[in-house]
Design a protein around this motif. Sequence first.
Motif, PDB file in Angstrom:
ATOM      1  N   LEU A  49      39.009  50.868  27.054  1.00 30.85           N
ATOM      2  CA  LEU A  49      38.773  50.631  28.485  1.00 30.85           C
ATOM      3  C   LEU A  49      38.029  49.325  28.754  1.00 30.85           C
ATOM      4  CD1 LEU A  49      37.923  54.310  29.481  1.00 30.85           C
ATOM      5  CD2 LEU A  49      40.116  53.105  29.711  1.00 30.85           C
ATOM      6  N   GLN A  50      36.904  49.101  28.088  1.00 33.43           N
ATOM      7  CA  GLN A  50      36.202  47.832  28.287  1.00 33.43           C
ATOM      8  C   GLN A  50      36.994  46.662  27.726  1.00 33.43           C
ATOM      9  OE1 GLN A  50      32.180  48.168  26.762  1.00 33.43           O
ATOM     10  NE2 GLN A  50      31.411  48.551  28.825  1.00 33.43           N
ATOM     11  N   TYR A  51      37.707  46.892  26.648  1.00 32.82           N
ATOM     12  CA  TYR A  51      38.489  45.823  26.018  1.00 32.82           C
ATOM     13  C   TYR A  51      39.472  45.195  27.011  1.00 32.82           C
ATOM     14  CZ  TYR A  51      41.456  43.372  22.675  1.00 32.82           C
ATOM     15  OH  TYR A  51      42.151  42.406  21.998  1.00 32.82           O
ATOM     16  N   ILE A  52      40.075  46.028  27.862  1.00 36.63           N
ATOM     17  CA  ILE A  52      41.040  45.493  28.823  1.00 36.63           C
ATOM     18  C   ILE A  52      40.394  45.154  30.166  1.00 36.63           C
ATOM     19  CG2 ILE A  52      43.050  46.489  27.699  1.00 36.63           C
ATOM     20  CD1 ILE A  52      43.049  48.741  29.741  1.00 36.63           C
ATOM     21  N   GLY A  53      39.047  45.228  30.218  1.00 31.91           N
ATOM     22  CA  GLY A  53      38.329  44.711  31.371  1.00 31.91           C
ATOM     23  C   GLY A  53      37.706  45.716  32.310  1.00 31.91           C
ATOM     24  N   PHE A  54      37.953  47.000  32.136  1.00 28.88           N
ATOM     25  CA  PHE A  54      37.390  47.999  33.054  1.00 28.88           C
ATOM     26  C   PHE A  54      35.876  48.092  32.932  1.00 28.88           C
ATOM     27  CE2 PHE A  54      41.646  50.132  32.959  1.00 28.88           C
ATOM     28  CZ  PHE A  54      41.840  50.223  34.328  1.00 28.88           C
ATOM     29  N   ASP A  55      35.212  48.369  34.053  1.00 26.49           N
ATOM     30  CA  ASP A  55      33.851  48.880  34.065  1.00 26.49           C
ATOM     31  C   ASP A  55      33.993  50.392  33.925  1.00 26.49           C
ATOM     32  OD1 ASP A  55      32.543  46.417  34.513  1.00 26.49           O
ATOM     33  OD2 ASP A  55      32.923  46.569  36.664  1.00 26.49           O
TER      34      ASP A  55
END
Length: 98
Positions: A49-55
């Motif tokens: 999730l964070q890897y693709i930019g999500f908070d």
Amino acid sequence: GLNIYENGFFRGKRTLLSVVSDYDEECFRPGGLHGNINEILNPIHRGILQYIGFDVLGDHVFYAPDEKLPAEQDAMIDNFIKRLTYISAESPTVIPRY
């Protein structure tokens, strides 16, 4: 730069995990049968999730719903709906790096 983490495609967007477990909450505490639920889910939080930019917001875990009475199951769902109603006020969770 790379299009990952803070520069990922989904930057500025928020997400959370909604998880259903067959086991009760006690099994997912530090020292419990399965260990800390946050440590179990961290590879998904950080590595996907964070890897693709999500908070990432805090998870919503439904513990052992099949062991609950129908009224308790309804309350679990109602609490989730209430959370979603006010989710825009939530802050992202701090996700530990590896």
